[in-house]
Design a protein around this motif. Structure first.
Motif, short mmCIF file in Angstrom:
data_model
loop_
_atom_site.label_atom_id
_atom_site.label_comp_id
_atom_site.label_asym_id
_atom_site.label_seq_id
_atom_site.Cartn_x
_atom_site.Cartn_y
_atom_site.Cartn_z
N GLU A 38 -71.19 -35.03 -35.65
CA GLU A 38 -71.08 -33.61 -36.01
C GLU A 38 -71.74 -32.73 -34.95
O GLU A 38 -71.20 -31.70 -34.55
CB GLU A 38 -71.70 -33.35 -37.37
N PHE A 39 -72.92 -33.14 -34.45
CA PHE A 39 -73.61 -32.40 -33.41
C PHE A 39 -72.74 -32.29 -32.15
O PHE A 39 -72.60 -31.20 -31.57
CB PHE A 39 -74.94 -33.11 -33.07
N LEU A 40 -72.15 -33.41 -31.73
CA LEU A 40 -71.32 -33.41 -30.53
C LEU A 40 -70.08 -32.53 -30.69
O LEU A 40 -69.72 -31.78 -29.77
CB LEU A 40 -70.90 -34.84 -30.18
N LEU A 41 -69.44 -32.61 -31.85
CA LEU A 41 -68.25 -31.79 -32.09
C LEU A 41 -68.60 -30.30 -32.14
O LEU A 41 -67.89 -29.47 -31.58
CB LEU A 41 -67.57 -32.22 -33.39
N ARG A 42 -69.71 -29.97 -32.81
CA ARG A 42 -70.13 -28.57 -32.89
C ARG A 42 -70.48 -28.03 -31.50
O ARG A 42 -70.10 -26.91 -31.15
CB ARG A 42 -71.34 -28.45 -33.83
N ASP A 43 -71.17 -28.82 -30.70
CA ASP A 43 -71.53 -28.41 -29.34
C ASP A 43 -70.28 -28.18 -28.49
O ASP A 43 -70.18 -27.17 -27.78
CB ASP A 43 -72.43 -29.48 -28.69
N ALA A 44 -69.32 -29.08 -28.58
CA ALA A 44 -68.06 -28.93 -27.83
C ALA A 44 -67.31 -27.68 -28.28
O ALA A 44 -66.78 -26.93 -27.44
CB ALA A 44 -67.20 -30.17 -27.99
N ALA A 45 -67.26 -27.43 -29.58
CA ALA A 45 -66.56 -26.25 -30.10
C ALA A 45 -67.24 -24.96 -29.63
O ALA A 45 -66.56 -23.99 -29.28
CB ALA A 45 -66.51 -26.30 -31.63
N ARG A 46 -68.57 -24.95 -29.60
CA ARG A 46 -69.29 -23.77 -29.09
C ARG A 46 -69.02 -23.53 -27.62
O ARG A 46 -68.77 -22.40 -27.20
CB ARG A 46 -70.80 -23.95 -29.30
N ARG A 47 -69.07 -24.61 -26.82
CA ARG A 47 -68.84 -24.47 -25.37
C ARG A 47 -67.45 -23.97 -25.06
O ARG A 47 -67.25 -23.25 -24.09
CB ARG A 47 -69.09 -25.80 -24.66
N GLU A 48 -66.48 -24.31 -25.89
CA GLU A 48 -65.10 -23.87 -25.70
C GLU A 48 -64.83 -22.50 -26.32
O GLU A 48 -63.71 -22.00 -26.25
CB GLU A 48 -64.13 -24.90 -26.28
N GLY A 49 -65.84 -21.90 -26.93
CA GLY A 49 -65.69 -20.58 -27.53
C GLY A 49 -64.92 -20.59 -28.84
O GLY A 49 -64.41 -19.56 -29.27
N ARG A 50 -64.83 -21.74 -29.47
CA ARG A 50 -64.08 -21.84 -30.72
C ARG A 50 -64.99 -21.71 -31.94
O ARG A 50 -64.51 -21.59 -33.06
CB ARG A 50 -63.33 -23.16 -30.77
N LEU A 51 -66.28 -21.75 -31.72
CA LEU A 51 -67.24 -21.62 -32.81
C LEU A 51 -68.30 -20.64 -32.36
O LEU A 51 -68.98 -20.86 -31.35
CB LEU A 51 -67.88 -22.99 -33.12
N LYS A 52 -68.42 -19.55 -33.10
CA LYS A 52 -69.39 -18.53 -32.72
C LYS A 52 -70.80 -18.98 -33.09
O LYS A 52 -71.01 -19.67 -34.08
CB LYS A 52 -69.08 -17.21 -33.41
N LYS A 53 -71.75 -18.57 -32.28
CA LYS A 53 -73.15 -18.86 -32.57
C LYS A 53 -73.60 -18.02 -33.76
O LYS A 53 -73.18 -16.89 -33.94
CB LYS A 53 -74.03 -18.53 -31.35
N LYS A 54 -74.49 -18.61 -34.57
CA LYS A 54 -75.04 -17.87 -35.69
C LYS A 54 -75.97 -16.79 -35.16
O LYS A 54 -76.70 -16.99 -34.20
CB LYS A 54 -75.81 -18.80 -36.63
N LYS A 55 -75.96 -15.63 -35.80
CA LYS A 55 -76.85 -14.54 -35.41
C LYS A 55 -78.28 -14.93 -35.75
O LYS A 55 -78.55 -15.46 -36.82
CB LYS A 55 -76.49 -13.24 -36.13
N GLU A 56 -79.17 -14.66 -34.82
CA GLU A 56 -80.58 -14.93 -35.08
C GLU A 56 -81.14 -13.85 -35.98
O GLU A 56 -80.81 -12.68 -35.86
CB GLU A 56 -81.36 -14.97 -33.76
N LYS A 57 -82.01 -14.25 -36.92
CA LYS A 57 -82.64 -13.30 -37.82
C LYS A 57 -83.66 -12.50 -37.06
O LYS A 57 -84.42 -13.02 -36.26
CB LYS A 57 -83.28 -14.03 -39.00
N GLU A 58 -83.70 -11.20 -37.33
CA GLU A 58 -84.66 -10.32 -36.64
C GLU A 58 -85.92 -10.15 -37.42
O GLU A 58 -86.00 -10.27 -38.57
CB GLU A 58 -84.02 -8.95 -36.39
#
Length: 55
Positions: A35-55
């Motif tokens: 799951e970690f590898l798939l999520r990382d690949a999806a983020r690098r390809e711009g297919r999964l947006k990063k979660k907004k950091e809490k302020e």
């Protein structure tokens, strides 16, 4: 936390062995490492947006 989707995965035994060793080195289960590898690949390809950091 949202429920995770279960599905069967057929994978080459040699590749599984590589992922299994890699997961052990990272102190993860094989499932969580895949799951970690798939999520990382999806983020690098711009297919999964990063979660907004809490302020």
């Amino acid at each position: 936390m949202a429920k995770k989707k279960n599905f069967p995965l057929r994978i080459d035994p040699e590749l599984y062995a590589v992922i299994e060793r890699w997961a052990q080195e990272e102190f993860r289960s094989v499932n969580s490492h895949i799951e970690f590898l798939l999520r990382d690949a999806a983020r690098r390809e711009g297919r999964l947006k990063k979660k907004k950091e809490k302020e």
